[in-house]
Design an enzyme around this catalytic site. Sequence first.
Site, PDB file in Angstrom:
ATOM      1  N   ASP A  95       3.549   9.589  -0.975  1.00 19.18           N
ATOM      2  CA  ASP A  95       2.365   8.875  -0.498  1.00 19.18           C
ATOM      3  C   ASP A  95       2.073   7.738  -1.469  1.00 19.18           C
ATOM      4  O   ASP A  95       2.100   7.956  -2.687  1.00 19.18           O
ATOM      5  CB  ASP A  95       1.171   9.845  -0.473  1.00 19.18           C
ATOM      6  CG  ASP A  95       0.179   9.509   0.631  1.00 19.18           C
ATOM      7  OD1 ASP A  95       0.094   8.331   1.008  1.00 19.18           O
ATOM      8  OD2 ASP A  95      -0.509  10.426   1.101  1.00 19.18           O
ATOM      9  N   HIS A 154       0.813  -1.223   0.000  1.00 15.50           N
ATOM     10  CA  HIS A 154       0.000   0.000   0.000  1.00 15.50           C
ATOM     11  C   HIS A 154       0.842   1.266   0.000  1.00 15.50           C
ATOM     12  O   HIS A 154       0.316   2.353  -0.198  1.00 15.50           O
ATOM     13  CB  HIS A 154      -0.945  -0.007   1.214  1.00 15.50           C
ATOM     14  CG  HIS A 154      -2.040  -1.002   1.068  1.00 15.50           C
ATOM     15  ND1 HIS A 154      -3.301  -0.665   0.623  1.00 15.50           N
ATOM     16  CD2 HIS A 154      -2.061  -2.340   1.267  1.00 15.50           C
ATOM     17  CE1 HIS A 154      -4.045  -1.753   0.572  1.00 15.50           C
ATOM     18  NE2 HIS A 154      -3.315  -2.786   0.967  1.00 15.50           N
TER      19      HIS A 154
HETATM   20  C1  GDG Z   1      -1.851   3.663   3.197  1.00 20.41           C
HETATM   21  C2  GDG Z   1      -0.907   4.450   2.290  1.00 20.41           C
HETATM   22  C3  GDG Z   1      -2.686   4.571   0.570  1.00 20.41           C
HETATM   23  C4  GDG Z   1      -8.243  10.943   7.887  1.00 20.41           C
HETATM   24  N1  GDG Z   1      -8.591  11.802   8.850  1.00 20.41           N
HETATM   25  C5  GDG Z   1      -9.806  11.440   9.299  1.00 20.41           C
HETATM   26  C6  GDG Z   1     -10.215  10.354   8.563  1.00 20.41           C
HETATM   27  N2  GDG Z   1      -9.232  10.058   7.704  1.00 20.41           N
HETATM   28  C7  GDG Z   1      -9.258   8.956   6.740  1.00 20.41           C
HETATM   29  C8  GDG Z   1      -9.435   9.470   5.344  1.00 20.41           C
HETATM   30  C9  GDG Z   1      -8.823   8.350   4.518  1.00 20.41           C
HETATM   31  C10 GDG Z   1      -7.737   7.782   5.431  1.00 20.41           C
HETATM   32  O1  GDG Z   1      -8.008   8.271   6.733  1.00 20.41           O
HETATM   33  C11 GDG Z   1      -6.353   8.227   5.050  1.00 20.41           C
HETATM   34  O2  GDG Z   1      -6.086   7.827   3.741  1.00 20.41           O
HETATM   35  P1  GDG Z   1      -4.668   7.277   3.270  1.00 20.41           P
HETATM   36  O3  GDG Z   1      -4.680   7.194   1.798  1.00 20.41           O
HETATM   37  O4  GDG Z   1      -3.582   8.081   3.867  1.00 20.41           O
HETATM   38  O5  GDG Z   1      -4.684   5.783   3.852  1.00 20.41           O
HETATM   39  P2  GDG Z   1      -3.758   4.931   4.883  1.00 20.41           P
HETATM   40  O6  GDG Z   1      -4.418   3.627   5.127  1.00 20.41           O
HETATM   41  O7  GDG Z   1      -3.489   5.717   6.078  1.00 20.41           O
HETATM   42  O8  GDG Z   1      -2.397   4.669   4.094  1.00 20.41           O
HETATM   43  C12 GDG Z   1      -1.671   5.362   1.370  1.00 20.41           C
HETATM   44  C13 GDG Z   1      -3.550   3.711   1.482  1.00 20.41           C
HETATM   45  O9  GDG Z   1      -2.762   2.904   2.366  1.00 20.41           O
HETATM   46  C14 GDG Z   1      -4.458   2.779   0.692  1.00 20.41           C
HETATM   47  O10 GDG Z   1      -3.720   1.893  -0.082  1.00 20.41           O
HETATM   48  O11 GDG Z   1      -3.527   5.478  -0.125  1.00 20.41           O
HETATM   49  O12 GDG Z   1      -0.787   6.023   0.509  1.00 20.41           O
HETATM   50  O13 GDG Z   1      -0.005   5.201   3.101  1.00 20.41           O
HETATM   51  O14 GDG Z   1      -9.755   7.370   4.254  1.00 20.41           O
HETATM   52  O15 GDG Z   1     -10.782   9.704   5.106  1.00 20.41           O
HETATM   53  N3  GDG Z   1     -11.396   9.746   8.756  1.00 20.41           N
HETATM   54  C15 GDG Z   1     -12.194  10.253   9.708  1.00 20.41           C
HETATM   55  N4  GDG Z   1     -11.841  11.299  10.481  1.00 20.41           N
HETATM   56  C16 GDG Z   1     -10.667  11.920  10.312  1.00 20.41           C
HETATM   57  O16 GDG Z   1     -10.352  12.862  11.026  1.00 20.41           O
HETATM   58  N5  GDG Z   1     -13.379   9.689   9.907  1.00 20.41           N
END
Ligand code: GDG
Length: 731
Positions: free
Chosen positions: A375, A166
């Site tokens: 990212d 990921h």
């Molecule tokens: C890995 C990889 C890849 C964030 N703040 C709040 C909140 N969020 C949710 C967002 C989103 C998720 O967190 C963050 O998205 P990411 O893409 O950074 O996902 P991760 O799982 O952390 O990271 C990344 C991913 O895997 C998928 O393959 O995209 O690059 O690092 O969904 O909405 N949700 C809520 N409150 C918040 O304050 N409810």
Amino acid sequence: MSRFIIVSNRLPITVKSENGVPMLSDSAGGLATALKGPHSKSDSLWIGWPGDISRIEKDRIHELEGKLSEKRFSPVYLSSSEVNKYYEGFSNGVIWPLYHYLVDKVQRSAWADWKAYHEVNQKFADIIASRSSGSDMIWIHDYQLSLLPGLLRKLLPNSKIGFFLHIPFPSSEVFRILPWREEILEGMLGSDLIGFHTYSYLRHFKRAVAKILGSDEDENSEGICINGRNISLGVFPIGIDVERFSSLARKDEVQNEIEGIRHENPDHKILLGVDRLDYTKGLIRRLMSFERLLEREPELRGKVKLIQVVVPSRTKVDSYEHLKKEMDELVGRINSTYGSIKSLPVHYLYRGISQEHLSALYCAADVMLVTPVRDGMNLVAKEFVASRNDENGVLILSEFAGAADELAEALIVNPYDVDRLALFMKKAILMSENEKTSRMKRLRERVFNYDAFHWTSAFVNALEKVAMPLANQPLVISSPDDFEKLFEKIKRVPEIHLFLDYDGTLVPFAETPEIAVPDKELLEIISALSVHHGIDLHLVSGRTRDTLEKWFGHFSLSLHAEHGFFSKMSPESEWIQNHHENPAWKAMLEKLLDEYTLETPGSMVERKSGGVAWHYRMSDPEMGVKQARNIRKRVDIDFQGSKVEMFNGEKVLEFRAKGVNKGAVILKTLQKNPGSSTCIAIGDDRTDEDMFAVLPPGSIGIHVGKKNTRAAFRFADIACTRLFLRKLSEL
Ligand code: GDG
């Protein structure tokens, strides 16, 4: 019965204790959402760590397990020391920063946690094996479990194993910093299919395998062939549950909140950032750019505001604590410089917010800032797009987020370029309604077409299609017991014709051919075999007559130089030339190869009587393969009609007269000795396949190493060949 098994570090639930009673709540993370569909529809099992359960009373654990099992979740319990070392330490303190190119953020203290990382991966492997039928389809997720496919392959050789990374896979130049680079690559290569978000991550991985494990880099193939197995690689950019975000944005409660946010400062343009507190997210540079915007564009002061949500994470780690402090200071500086009694330019929330609140912010924003310095994908960018049913709003997206490969209609920026990011913020604020709509429409098309469910089914379909492992694979021979079984086959035979290749079979490859001189142990083995009455020994090599003569001329054996162009049947006899073509093409070819050698650092030409070889073992692997391909193309055209044959050996391009090959040596030997036709042929490269191809029934072909082969048996390495030959000489 075979099943679909999902494996991730965390199970997609949070365990809470209410007065000691275990309660489960679903987590709404990207992975949980994407896999919810296949997990609920099929009979799948999801294996992972349920999180901290220390607050659950001991005699209530069975209740927790009951609740997990109802959801087909199977727990891997981790002690707090395991969590500290495997998860916080090696995964998040070493792999995470390194794979995001932040080498200076690698925690030196976590380096020592490799052992725990390995042990926890092994723990996962043992638990999965104990719950598997042996022929399941297993999908493993992410960098915390990169050793798992390899460990599992040993326990479940007949399972189909998929792995998805990921986060980015970095350039091999960065990856090779890791002392455990071989183990990690070999771990991932235990899979049948490895998925990445972008093509560049896939390329980096392939390059790392070529450079570190020495596999040939084949640009034309989608996969990798190593350890005698084909591993497919694929690009599967993860999507989101678009309907959930789109319908959430339509809810009355969310609509009211949007009004509320806009109403607060009706003439303000809202810029929005939503990130976990992490140094990969580009938070400091984003704030600096916003400050630069206010500094350079006085007319925007009091008319724009940045809402920045930062979700606390890894709060105990020094570098995160430091980042938090830097953020606090910068926000303070911007607000004190450009704020007024009526409004502050930065609204900074250091906490998680509800899904509804998040949706309202996505919808109320004029500009969404997704500017990580690195990212894997970034789901926030896609969630923003899916929420904008009004086809409005501008997305500013870092070129270093995997999402930039898909979302070309965003304003794509370099987050390190603070000035330019400030200019892009201005451009986004002033963008015409028409341009905003036309960009957003296209973004929505992409995000809606390639959603979470598309991602899952694309990966699962690809995994279903990959070849079942181990069909028609040679039998691996590794122990003296295995040798005995082979010897049983030949014990009753009066004479064995034994054909041995030299480089890669009896001695390891050296940097240049002249260094690979036979050592004392090998000379003893050859000596013992050569005096054995039941063994007719042949050395069949691509080497020149002079070299073979110098090293082995005094033994009672047959030498075949230049792949059988010349033969010498005993120490007393003369060399005979088996082919009488005058290679007219040779001088011209040597000239061509000399030109390429000048252009290709590390390469060299080996001149032989009946042919010529171009070696590129010491060259950059990608450049070597590319130049070899160019040479092949030139030869195909310039030497059309010549009686020259070319083929790839082990990092060498060989040219020889047509009809000369190692197989012909075996056929000639058998012609001279009709009736006694039991042969053993041992070799490691493409030229040895010619021997395996002509072996008569009852013979034994043994490939040394990890390549695809037509031989029926395989030795792991040269040490194994030597042990086998020693035992054979003692028969
Ligand atoms: C890995 C990889 C890849 C964030 N703040 C709040 C909140 N969020 C949710 C967002 C989103 C998720 O967190 C963050 O998205 P990411 O893409 O950074 O996902 P991760 O799982 O952390 O990271 C990344 C991913 O895997 C998928 O393959 O995209 O690059 O690092 O969904 O909405 N949700 C809520 N409150 C918040 O304050 N409810």
